[in-house]
Each structure stands twice: as structure tokens, then as C-alpha cells.
Design a protein around this motif. Sequence first.
Motif, PDB file in Angstrom:
ATOM      1  N   GLN A   1      11.900   3.581   4.983  1.00 19.10           N
ATOM      2  CA  GLN A   1      11.230   2.674   5.920  1.00 19.10           C
ATOM      3  C   GLN A   1      11.977   1.349   6.007  1.00 19.10           C
ATOM      4  O   GLN A   1      12.098   0.751   7.077  1.00 19.10           O
ATOM      5  CB  GLN A   1       9.798   2.407   5.475  1.00 19.10           C
ATOM      6  CG  GLN A   1       8.910   3.624   5.547  1.00 19.10           C
ATOM      7  CD  GLN A   1       7.481   3.286   5.152  1.00 19.10           C
ATOM      8  OE1 GLN A   1       6.829   2.460   5.773  1.00 19.10           O
ATOM      9  NE2 GLN A   1       7.008   3.907   4.092  1.00 19.10           N
TER      10      GLN A   1
ATOM     11  N   GLY B   1       0.811  -1.221   0.000  1.00 23.53           N
ATOM     12  CA  GLY B   1       0.000   0.000   0.000  1.00 23.53           C
ATOM     13  C   GLY B   1       0.843   1.270   0.000  1.00 23.53           C
ATOM     14  O   GLY B   1       0.406   2.313  -0.485  1.00 23.53           O
ATOM     15  N   GLN B   2       2.071   1.186   0.546  1.00 23.40           N
ATOM     16  CA  GLN B   2       2.943   2.350   0.574  1.00 23.40           C
ATOM     17  C   GLN B   2       3.342   2.758  -0.840  1.00 23.40           C
ATOM     18  O   GLN B   2       3.323   3.936  -1.187  1.00 23.40           O
ATOM     19  CB  GLN B   2       4.189   2.060   1.415  1.00 23.40           C
ATOM     20  CG  GLN B   2       3.886   1.899   2.899  1.00 23.40           C
ATOM     21  CD  GLN B   2       3.526   3.220   3.540  1.00 23.40           C
ATOM     22  OE1 GLN B   2       4.244   4.200   3.399  1.00 23.40           O
ATOM     23  NE2 GLN B   2       2.394   3.255   4.224  1.00 23.40           N
TER      24      GLN B   2
ATOM     25  N   ARG C   1       1.748   1.927  -3.574  1.00 22.20           N
ATOM     26  CA  ARG C   1       0.540   2.330  -4.301  1.00 22.20           C
ATOM     27  C   ARG C   1       0.164   3.771  -3.971  1.00 22.20           C
ATOM     28  O   ARG C   1      -0.181   4.553  -4.859  1.00 22.20           O
ATOM     29  CB  ARG C   1      -0.614   1.383  -3.970  1.00 22.20           C
ATOM     30  CG  ARG C   1      -0.372  -0.048  -4.485  1.00 22.20           C
ATOM     31  CD  ARG C   1      -1.250  -1.067  -3.782  1.00 22.20           C
ATOM     32  NE  ARG C   1      -2.659  -0.790  -3.900  1.00 22.20           N
ATOM     33  CZ  ARG C   1      -3.393  -1.024  -4.980  1.00 22.20           C
ATOM     34  NH1 ARG C   1      -2.818  -1.597  -6.019  1.00 22.20           N
ATOM     35  NH2 ARG C   1      -4.664  -0.717  -5.021  1.00 22.20           N
ATOM     36  N   ALA C   2       0.257   4.122  -2.674  1.00 18.35           N
ATOM     37  CA  ALA C   2      -0.078   5.490  -2.282  1.00 18.35           C
ATOM     38  C   ALA C   2       0.893   6.479  -2.934  1.00 18.35           C
ATOM     39  O   ALA C   2       0.484   7.516  -3.459  1.00 18.35           O
ATOM     40  CB  ALA C   2      -0.047   5.629  -0.769  1.00 18.35           C
ATOM     41  N   ALA C   3       2.176   6.131  -2.906  1.00 12.25           N
ATOM     42  CA  ALA C   3       3.179   7.024  -3.481  1.00 12.25           C
ATOM     43  C   ALA C   3       2.943   7.198  -4.985  1.00 12.25           C
ATOM     44  O   ALA C   3       2.966   8.320  -5.507  1.00 12.25           O
ATOM     45  CB  ALA C   3       4.581   6.487  -3.224  1.00 12.25           C
ATOM     46  N   ARG C   4       2.695   6.088  -5.678  1.00  8.85           N
ATOM     47  CA  ARG C   4       2.457   6.174  -7.127  1.00  8.85           C
ATOM     48  C   ARG C   4       1.181   6.944  -7.426  1.00  8.85           C
ATOM     49  O   ARG C   4       1.106   7.683  -8.403  1.00  8.85           O
ATOM     50  CB  ARG C   4       2.385   4.778  -7.771  1.00  8.85           C
ATOM     51  CG  ARG C   4       3.641   3.915  -7.662  1.00  8.85           C
ATOM     52  CD  ARG C   4       4.900   4.586  -8.167  1.00  8.85           C
ATOM     53  NE  ARG C   4       4.856   5.039  -9.554  1.00  8.85           N
ATOM     54  CZ  ARG C   4       5.127   4.282 -10.602  1.00  8.85           C
ATOM     55  NH1 ARG C   4       5.476   3.014 -10.436  1.00  8.85           N
ATOM     56  NH2 ARG C   4       5.082   4.769 -11.817  1.00  8.85           N
ATOM     57  N   SER C   5       0.151   6.771  -6.575  1.00 10.84           N
ATOM     58  CA  SER C   5      -1.115   7.459  -6.827  1.00 10.84           C
ATOM     59  C   SER C   5      -0.947   8.977  -6.718  1.00 10.84           C
ATOM     60  O   SER C   5      -1.757   9.723  -7.243  1.00 10.84           O
ATOM     61  CB  SER C   5      -2.207   6.969  -5.866  1.00 10.84           C
ATOM     62  OG  SER C   5      -2.070   7.594  -4.604  1.00 10.84           O
ATOM     63  N   LEU C   6       0.100   9.413  -6.027  1.00  8.00           N
ATOM     64  CA  LEU C   6       0.369  10.849  -5.911  1.00  8.00           C
ATOM     65  C   LEU C   6       1.224  11.363  -7.071  1.00  8.00           C
ATOM     66  O   LEU C   6       1.634  12.522  -7.070  1.00  8.00           O
ATOM     67  CB  LEU C   6       1.070  11.142  -4.579  1.00  8.00           C
ATOM     68  CG  LEU C   6       0.199  10.959  -3.331  1.00  8.00           C
ATOM     69  CD1 LEU C   6       1.048  10.884  -2.077  1.00  8.00           C
ATOM     70  CD2 LEU C   6      -0.812  12.091  -3.218  1.00  8.00           C
TER      71      LEU C   6
ATOM     72  N   ARG D   1      12.138   7.945  -1.622  1.00  8.41           N
ATOM     73  CA  ARG D   1      11.542   8.805  -0.597  1.00  8.41           C
ATOM     74  C   ARG D   1      10.660   8.038   0.383  1.00  8.41           C
ATOM     75  O   ARG D   1      10.515   8.442   1.526  1.00  8.41           O
ATOM     76  CB  ARG D   1      10.699   9.916  -1.260  1.00  8.41           C
ATOM     77  CG  ARG D   1      11.476  10.824  -2.172  1.00  8.41           C
ATOM     78  CD  ARG D   1      12.286  11.835  -1.410  1.00  8.41           C
ATOM     79  NE  ARG D   1      11.509  12.520  -0.372  1.00  8.41           N
ATOM     80  CZ  ARG D   1      12.029  13.342   0.520  1.00  8.41           C
ATOM     81  NH1 ARG D   1      13.329  13.581   0.507  1.00  8.41           N
ATOM     82  NH2 ARG D   1      11.270  13.912   1.431  1.00  8.41           N
ATOM     83  N   ILE D   2      10.018   6.965  -0.094  1.00 10.07           N
ATOM     84  CA  ILE D   2       8.997   6.319   0.729  1.00 10.07           C
ATOM     85  C   ILE D   2       9.425   4.912   1.180  1.00 10.07           C
ATOM     86  O   ILE D   2       9.366   4.586   2.355  1.00 10.07           O
ATOM     87  CB  ILE D   2       7.650   6.224  -0.046  1.00 10.07           C
ATOM     88  CG1 ILE D   2       7.233   7.607  -0.566  1.00 10.07           C
ATOM     89  CG2 ILE D   2       6.564   5.584   0.817  1.00 10.07           C
ATOM     90  CD1 ILE D   2       7.071   8.675   0.504  1.00 10.07           C
TER      91      ILE D   2
END
Lengths: 263, 217
Positions: free
Chosen positions: B140, B117-118, B120-125, B135-136
Motif C-alpha cells: 500500500q 488499523g491495517q 492491527r488487522a494483519a497482526r490480529s490474523l 504483504r499488507i
Amino acid sequence: MHAGTDGGIPMVEIKALHKSFGELKVLQGVDLAVAPGEVVVIIGPSGSGKSTLLNCINLLESFEAGTVRVAGEWIGYMPGSGGARVKQPENHINRMRTHIGMVFQQFNLFPHMTALENIIEAPIQVLDLPRDKAVARAEALLAKVGLSAKAGAYPGELSGGQQQRVAIARSLAMEPNLMLFDEVTSALDPELVGEVLAVLRQLASDGMTMLLVTHEMGFARDVADRVVFMDGGVIVEQGAPAEIFGNPRNDRTRAFLRRLQTH
Amino acid sequence: MDFQWSLFLESLPFLAQGAVVTAQLTVISFVIGLVLGTLGGLARVSKNPVIAGLAVFYVTLMRGVPLLVTLTFLYYGLPSAGIQLSAFTVGILALALTNGAYVTEIVRAGIQSIEPGQMRAARSLGMSYGRAMRRIILPQALRRVLPPLTNEFITLLKNTSLVSTIALTDLLRVGLEIMTWKANTFSPFAGVALFYLCMTLPMQWVNQWVESKYRIR
Ligand SMILES: Nc1ncnc2c1ncn2[C@@H]1O[C@H](COP(=O)(O)OP(=O)(O)OP(=O)(O)O)[C@@H](O)[C@H]1O
Ligand SMILES: [Mg+2]
């Protein structure tokens, strides 16, 4: 570019969309158009392809056939000569995604960043917004979702409802033309659902184009301009909420709604 | 038991010189191994099957062949292929290549431990894959790989003792030379063990500190 909301161009235009996971046919010919400013709620049984449909709109999932357009621009593939598909370059979809916000069931906030850092990350990194502008934008958005006091908090220090509101603010910080919401209240404790739905209502009344998958039927009835019922990878029925909830024509829609009521 | 205090104390300055070589070998090959391993880890999770395949081949090869064999092969084998490298370079090369393979797997596991999900969230932005990684995902993953990386550092430090077989005067080699020269085992080797301990102990503390600080929640 700021994808136009003027003229007669639909914000989303999906035609004959087909998508499989291996042998499993998940989308089997979906056609859907969403007008600028429209709020469309997608309902349907588990596994009917609702999430997959949303994921195809910003190409988090690729698809095998059909076309998707957002604000008139091809997503992923454009039709070439002789029925062939031409894959769009990577930077095109990256750019298009900046216009398409997405909010997830599991929030997916970046845990190593504070609420504020989560929100300013993409505006700075992707839009090259100066830091002070990004921070001002983020602070305004945190105020909008009622979390000004939590700017410095890490996601792990926030409740589910607060995390989801930060996630919405993070998407809004890109100033998208379209927002996709995939069951954004499903992972929340019941008492936290209301605060997130309130933010969604506010967004809808601001005129944001929204496509939501949700099981919150009361919310759908109030906020949706149109309700779309999906089953088996196709759209079975769609119409105004009063029609779909009050007088569904299709047997599968009726059966689905009846099952919801007995729960 | 042939321990003599005088010989033990006499050995220490020589052993210290060997310890410097050991420390150099460790640090230099660890840094190179980190670079190799980060690239390798990224290659392992790449969607490009050729890149991912190359990384698998590298890891399988280096983990399957004993370090002593790699050392011997590079030291005695390369000259016959017309490539002359100093013993120190060969030592660095073999240690870094082997370490890089283990770090590759650590980095791969670290990246894969981050919820999809990390990304996916980054790509969705609108972030590119590379930017999302940098960066993401990697920041982590770094927290999760620190404990195994400090472990790997300790392993590497101890493994440097194998270079004594290719005429490099590291800590172990110095001990061996004193042993032969003075016909005494215990006195120099008490010093050798002491030096290794002095170098590994702080790393063990770092390891414990890192593990408690970055315990996976
Ligand atoms: N990455 C994937 N790999 C394989 N199969 C998948 C994948 N994602 C979804 N599926 C399958 O595709 C089908 C449709 O999934 P999708 O998530 O779109 O359904 P949904 O309508 O969103 O359901 P739910 O209400 O449970 O979220 C399901 O059978 C699901 O198991
Ligand atoms: Mg779903």
C-alpha cells in the motif's frame, strides 16, 4: 493446535488485569471468564476501557499486571517464580492470534486486495493452507455472509455493511475458537446495521464463543448469554441480560442505561 | 553569442558518451539508494530505539551535508585514510548514500501514511510484524511513494552533474572539456542541456502519469 473447547477450561480467563497509557489508568483490575460457546456483551461509557480490554486479549495492547489466558494458554506473559512475569516469545502470540478472531469498528480490510484475497491471505500465509483449499473456504464464508457475488470486488467498491461482513469472513477463515468484536456496527449507516447483526446472530447460534463491545442494546438483550458493564476500568456489574437491563443493581449501571434511553 | 552549428553537431557524439556515464551513475545509484532507503525507512519506523536512532543519524547526516562536500570528502579524503576507490565508485557511493537518505524519508512517510488499523488487522490474523509489513503495509505504501520517488530520480539525475568535479567524464564534464578545447561555450552547452532534457523529460512524463494514476484517494 486447536485450542480445546472441552473440559472445564474457560475460553477466556482474565485475572487482575491492569493497563495504563502513560499516567492514564485504563484497566484497574479486571477479572473475567468466558466459557466456551458463551456470548458476552460488554457495555459501558466511552473511555471505560472496553476496547482496551479486548485488545489485551489478543495482545494488540500489552498490559502491566495481571494475566490473560485463552483456552488455557497464557497470552503475552506467564507467571514466573516469585511473582515475576515471563514474557512469551513472539511466535507464541502469533500462533495464539490465529485462534482469536478480531473484527474492528473501521473494518480494516486490506484495500489493495479483493474480498476473496482478503479472506485467503492469512490462511495461505500464516496457516500454510494450499491456495485451492483457502479459496474453497473463502467462498463458503462469503456465501455464509451473503456476499458470494462480491468475491472479486475491492473494499472500496463495497458498502460499509458489505465490508464489515467480509471482515468477519476474513476472521472466520482462520477458524478461530474465539471472536472479539469491537463496536463493529458503530461506523455503519443505520440501514446497514441489520445485515451485520444478522451475521453475528448466526455466528452466536452456531456456537461461536464471542466477546462483543456494542451499543446495540436490543441485540445484546437477544443474543448475549451475559452482559458485562464496565466503568472506570473495572467491571461494575454483570449478569444475564434480563437482569442487567431489567433490574440493574448498581447505581452507575442504572445511570448509564438511563442515559442511553434518553438518547 | 558564439553558437556554431558545426561545432554543436561535432560535439554530439562526445556528449552522448558522457550521457551514458550520467545514465549509468543515475540508474546504479538510484537502485542502491532504493535498497538503502527501503531498509532505512523500515528502520525509521522500528520500535527498536537503536535501529531507529541509527536511521535518524544517517538521514540527518546525509541531508545536512551538501553532495559536493560528500563527493569531495570521499574522493580526496578516503585515499588519505588508505582507501583507494575509482572516481566512478566514489560517484556511485556519494550519490547512492545521499539518495538513500531522501528515499528513507519517503519510505518512512509512505509507511506512516497507512492507517494503523491495517497493521492491527494483519497482526490480529496471526501475521508476524515482518510478514504484515511485506504483504499488507509496503504494497500500500508503494503506491503512495511512487510519485515522490520519480521526483527523486529526476533530482538524482541532475545531481550526477556534480561528479564532474572528481574527474569523471559525465555529460557535464564532456561539455566543459569541449568548451575549453574549442574555446566555445554555447555550442557544446546547447548539446549538454539538450541531453539532460532528453533524459529528464521522459521521467517527468512518468512522474505525471504516476501522480495521476496513484493520486491519494
Ligand atoms: N493508544 C492509546 N494511547 C493513549 N491513550 C489511549 C490509547 N487507547 C485508548 N486510550 C485511552 O484509554 C481510555 C480507554 O480507552 P478505550 O478505547 O478502551 O475505551 P472504550 O471503553 O473502548 O471507549 P469507547 O466507547 O469510546 O470506544 C480512553 O481514555 C482513551 O482515551
Ligand atoms: Mg472502544
